[in-house]
Design a protein around this motif. Structure first.
Motif, PDB file in Angstrom:
ATOM      1  N   UNK A 481      10.049  -2.684  14.944  1.00 36.13           N
ATOM      2  CA  UNK A 481       9.111  -3.008  13.859  1.00 36.13           C
ATOM      3  C   UNK A 481       7.823  -2.201  13.923  1.00 36.13           C
ATOM      4  N   UNK A 482       7.629  -1.420  14.969  1.00 35.68           N
ATOM      5  CA  UNK A 482       6.371  -0.674  15.102  1.00 35.68           C
ATOM      6  C   UNK A 482       6.110   0.285  13.931  1.00 35.68           C
ATOM      7  N   UNK A 483       7.096   1.061  13.450  1.00 32.25           N
ATOM      8  CA  UNK A 483       6.797   1.923  12.302  1.00 32.25           C
ATOM      9  C   UNK A 483       6.346   1.151  11.069  1.00 32.25           C
ATOM     10  N   UNK A 484       6.976   0.002  10.812  1.00 28.67           N
ATOM     11  CA  UNK A 484       6.553  -0.809   9.674  1.00 28.67           C
ATOM     12  C   UNK A 484       5.140  -1.344   9.878  1.00 28.67           C
ATOM     13  N   UNK A 485       4.812  -1.724  11.113  1.00 32.34           N
ATOM     14  CA  UNK A 485       3.447  -2.172  11.403  1.00 32.34           C
ATOM     15  C   UNK A 485       2.454  -1.044  11.187  1.00 32.34           C
ATOM     16  N   UNK A 486       2.824   0.164  11.606  1.00 41.34           N
ATOM     17  CA  UNK A 486       1.980   1.338  11.397  1.00 41.34           C
ATOM     18  C   UNK A 486       1.712   1.522   9.901  1.00 41.34           C
ATOM     19  N   UNK A 487       2.777   1.439   9.081  1.00 43.56           N
ATOM     20  CA  UNK A 487       2.609   1.591   7.625  1.00 43.56           C
ATOM     21  C   UNK A 487       1.737   0.473   7.070  1.00 43.56           C
ATOM     22  N   UNK A 488       1.943  -0.755   7.551  1.00 44.54           N
ATOM     23  CA  UNK A 488       1.166  -1.888   7.062  1.00 44.54           C
ATOM     24  C   UNK A 488      -0.322  -1.696   7.310  1.00 44.54           C
ATOM     25  N   UNK A 489      -0.639  -1.144   8.480  1.00 44.34           N
ATOM     26  CA  UNK A 489      -2.044  -0.987   8.853  1.00 44.34           C
ATOM     27  C   UNK A 489      -2.714   0.178   8.153  1.00 44.34           C
ATOM     28  N   UNK A 490      -1.942   1.194   7.797  1.00 47.36           N
ATOM     29  CA  UNK A 490      -2.543   2.412   7.243  1.00 47.36           C
ATOM     30  C   UNK A 490      -2.384   2.528   5.737  1.00 47.36           C
ATOM     31  N   UNK A 491      -1.600   1.629   5.107  1.00 41.93           N
ATOM     32  CA  UNK A 491      -1.442   1.684   3.652  1.00 41.93           C
ATOM     33  C   UNK A 491      -2.772   1.367   2.985  1.00 41.93           C
ATOM     34  N   UNK A 492      -3.193   2.147   1.974  1.00 43.74           N
ATOM     35  CA  UNK A 492      -4.507   1.932   1.341  1.00 43.74           C
ATOM     36  C   UNK A 492      -4.693   0.531   0.798  1.00 43.74           C
ATOM     37  N   UNK A 493      -3.622  -0.068   0.278  1.00 40.60           N
ATOM     38  CA  UNK A 493      -3.760  -1.394  -0.316  1.00 40.60           C
ATOM     39  C   UNK A 493      -3.571  -2.508   0.683  1.00 40.60           C
ATOM     40  N   UNK A 494      -3.168  -2.210   1.929  1.00 42.92           N
ATOM     41  CA  UNK A 494      -2.817  -3.276   2.861  1.00 42.92           C
ATOM     42  C   UNK A 494      -3.978  -3.856   3.613  1.00 42.92           C
ATOM     43  N   UNK A 495      -4.979  -3.008   3.959  1.00 45.23           N
ATOM     44  CA  UNK A 495      -6.023  -3.471   4.860  1.00 45.23           C
ATOM     45  C   UNK A 495      -6.826  -4.632   4.340  1.00 45.23           C
ATOM     46  N   UNK A 496      -7.253  -4.557   3.057  1.00 49.82           N
ATOM     47  CA  UNK A 496      -8.124  -5.609   2.554  1.00 49.82           C
ATOM     48  C   UNK A 496      -7.406  -6.939   2.498  1.00 49.82           C
ATOM     49  N   UNK A 497      -6.079  -6.909   2.148  1.00 49.51           N
ATOM     50  CA  UNK A 497      -5.360  -8.160   2.090  1.00 49.51           C
ATOM     51  C   UNK A 497      -5.267  -8.818   3.459  1.00 49.51           C
ATOM     52  N   UNK A 498      -4.891  -8.025   4.452  1.00 47.21           N
ATOM     53  CA  UNK A 498      -4.693  -8.621   5.756  1.00 47.21           C
ATOM     54  C   UNK A 498      -6.012  -8.997   6.419  1.00 47.21           C
ATOM     55  N   UNK A 499      -7.048  -8.202   6.218  1.00 48.28           N
ATOM     56  CA  UNK A 499      -8.324  -8.532   6.831  1.00 48.28           C
ATOM     57  C   UNK A 499      -8.909  -9.806   6.278  1.00 48.28           C
ATOM     58  N   UNK A 500      -8.581 -10.110   5.020  1.00 48.14           N
ATOM     59  CA  UNK A 500      -9.130 -11.320   4.398  1.00 48.14           C
ATOM     60  C   UNK A 500      -8.458 -12.571   4.913  1.00 48.14           C
ATOM     61  N   UNK A 501      -7.406 -12.396   5.710  1.00 42.97           N
ATOM     62  CA  UNK A 501      -6.557 -13.531   6.024  1.00 42.97           C
ATOM     63  C   UNK A 501      -7.075 -14.417   7.137  1.00 42.97           C
ATOM     64  N   UNK A 502      -7.734 -13.852   8.109  1.00 46.92           N
ATOM     65  CA  UNK A 502      -8.009 -14.650   9.291  1.00 46.92           C
ATOM     66  C   UNK A 502      -9.472 -14.849   9.553  1.00 46.92           C
ATOM     67  N   UNK A 503     -10.029 -14.110  10.501  1.00 47.79           N
ATOM     68  CA  UNK A 503     -11.447 -14.220  10.823  1.00 47.79           C
ATOM     69  C   UNK A 503     -12.240 -13.631   9.674  1.00 47.79           C
ATOM     70  N   UNK A 504     -12.974 -14.427   8.948  1.00 50.70           N
ATOM     71  CA  UNK A 504     -13.643 -13.935   7.755  1.00 50.70           C
ATOM     72  C   UNK A 504     -14.936 -13.222   8.063  1.00 50.70           C
ATOM     73  N   UNK A 505     -15.268 -12.223   7.275  1.00 50.74           N
ATOM     74  CA  UNK A 505     -16.548 -11.545   7.379  1.00 50.74           C
ATOM     75  C   UNK A 505     -17.374 -11.843   6.147  1.00 50.74           C
TER      76      UNK A 505
END
Length: 505
Positions: A481-505
């Motif tokens: 699953x590491x390549x998919x995780x790599x894509x998830x972390x580097x996709x332009x649309x992915x970061x904001x969704x995942x960052x909003x999920x847990x520890x809020x800023x």
């Protein structure tokens, strides 16, 4: 990047802003969050039952002022005073002016605790030490059905370390002010905090001693091949792992490296034929490498493998059996090295490395302290694995990893992590960045594997025990699953969704 500051740093930053309405800003954010939670839970604030647990000083004052704000919106608010003689007078008057009920009777307080729709934990703020006083301790185990919101920090958690020395409240959400505190990011304190929402109040603290990566930070760290790249420019990782008794460890380290971006993997070990059968890309025998991984499952070959690896003038990651041998030799074994060293112990291995009275249980209860002590004593970067993975440098700077799942507690998972971190070392990342990025990516891969697909459901980045929709995984699945995780972390649309999920800023 999430930044976490010590109590001393927060107090100094607050002092620089003396005269500004810091409490007003904190209370406004806290009250707004509580109102939102009540609307989500009951459809409205009006008529909701709210209990304020108020201790002394400003923390209790924040909770009482927020209770008054909710009372003005029609909530039925009561407060129980844990330190009546030290209660925040202005906040107490504000609550009473809105019709809020106040008691010092703990039996009444516990009864209200059981039936409230929402509870505000303002017993102890960031200035308190770990563990609750006897008068407040019953609230840590009392039954309740409502949501508990911690004010700045769950009472009983040490703000600077996350250590919990006695009874502590367990929040459904923590609203923290100005900056994160290390105790909100590191277990066992993080497990008491729940999701964390940060309310900016204008603080300007100095550089943070504790950090946590976010998607954008990981994307910036991960290496990308260029037009002129070849396997050597991308990084060749040397692996001394596995043995006749533990051939699987070698395969998993190699899998983590290959799926984690290594240009090539050069393997030196006894189960070489089995490794190549599983991974035909692997190079066998001596040759050029940019970093080494040594120790996972190395068994009877550990002494020789560690000697040869530590003599190399390239970064070295030491894990598993290599750590056991290093503990036997002591910190002096690394004294002559000029190239960087990364140690990746779990808490049991950490206890052996520290020696003396150290135990796995004590290391787990004081993760930040343990990682920093190891880094200082051995002059190496340390990745301390566990429910909260902590990465520490000898200068005390630390990062905590927010990703993962309890399903990663499976045989071979650490071998995959070692191979992944080694690949990032070979690619040129310094040990602090390589360890931080590897832990983050490994946690994402665990979540993807447990979710059974290439996409994470919203809100699933941060570790939670027993998350719905997840299932047991094997270390091989995590590596795959590491390549998919790599894509998830580097996709332009992915970061904001995942960052909003847990520890809020």
């Amino acid at each position: 990047m999430r930044h976490a500051h010590t109590v001393e740093q927060v107090r100094a930053a607050e002092a620089e802003l003396a005269g500004q309405p810091l409490m007003d800003r904190a209370v406004a954010g806290l009250a707004a969050t509580c109102a939102r939670l009540l609307r989500e839970r009951r459809g409205r604030v009006y008529g909701s039952r709210v209990l304020v647990l108020a201790g002394s000083g400003d923390n209790g004052g924040d909770a009482l002022f927020a209770g008054a704000a909710l009372a003005r919106r029609g909530a039925a608010v009561s407060a129980v005073l844990l330190s009546p003689e030290k209660a925040h007078r202005a906040a107490l008057a504000a609550l009473r002016a809105t019709g809020g009920q106040v008691t010092t009777d703990q039996n009444v307080g516990l009864a209200d605790f059981a039936r409230a729709d929402l509870i505000l934990d303002g017993i102890v703020g960031i200035g308190g030490r770990s563990g609750l006083r006897p008068a407040a301790a019953p609230y840590a185990t009392a039954p309740r059905t409502g949501l508990l919101v911690a004010v700045d920090l769950p009472s009983g958690v040490d703000a600077d370390t996350g250590e919990v020395a006695g009874a502590a409240l367990r929040a459904d959400l923590t609203v923290t002010f100005g900056t994160h505190k290390p105790g909100l990011l590191i277990d066992p304190g993080a497990g008491h905090a729940g999701p964390v929402q940060l309310v900016p109040i204008g603080l300007r603290p100095p550089a943070a001693p504790v950090q946590a990566l976010q998607h954008a930070d990981l994307a910036a760290l991960l290496p990308r091949p260029g037009a002129e790249s070849d396997k050597y420019r991308r990084g060749v990782l040397g692996v001394r792992a596995g043995s006749e008794r533990y051939p699987g460890a070698a395969q998993l380290v190699v899998a983590g490296a290959l799926h984690g971006g290594a240009g090539a993997v050069r393997y030196l070990g006894r189960p070489g034929a089995e490794v190549v059968r599983r991974h035909p890309e692997v190079l066998l025998g001596d040759g050029r490498v940019q970093a080494w991984v040594v120790g996972p499952g190395s068994g009877e070959a550990t002494v020789e493998a560690l000697d040869a690896t530590l003599a190399a003038e390239v970064p070295v990651l030491v894990d598993a059996d290599g750590l056991t041998e290093l503990a036997r030799r002591g910190p002096g074994a690394l004294a002559g090295r000029t190239a960087p060293t990364l140690l990746t112990p779990h808490t049991g291995e950490a206890a052996r490395l520290l020696g003396g009275a150290a135990t796995a249980e004590r290391c787990a209860a004081a993760r930040l302290r343990t990682a920093r002590e190891l880094a200082d004593r051995y002059g190496a970067t340390v990745l301390l694995k566990g429910s909260t993975t902590v990465v520490a440098r000898p200068d005390g700077t630390a990062r905590v990893n927010p990703t993962g799942t309890s399903w990663l507690a499976t045989a071979g998972s650490g071998d995959v992590l070692a191979g992944l971190a080694g690949a990032l070392l070979a690619a040129g990342l310094d040990p602090f960045d390589a360890a931080s990025a590897a832990a983050y990516l490994h946690g994402l891969a665990g979540r993807l594997a447990a979710a059974g697909g290439n996409r994470l459901p919203f809100g699933s980045v941060h570790s939670t025990v027993g998350d719905r929709g997840e299932a047991p995984v094997t270390a091989r699945q995590v590596a795959a699953a590491l390549p998919a995780a790599w894509r998830n972390a580097t996709a332009p649309q992915g970061g904001s969704q995942q960052d909003a999920a847990g520890l809020g800023d």
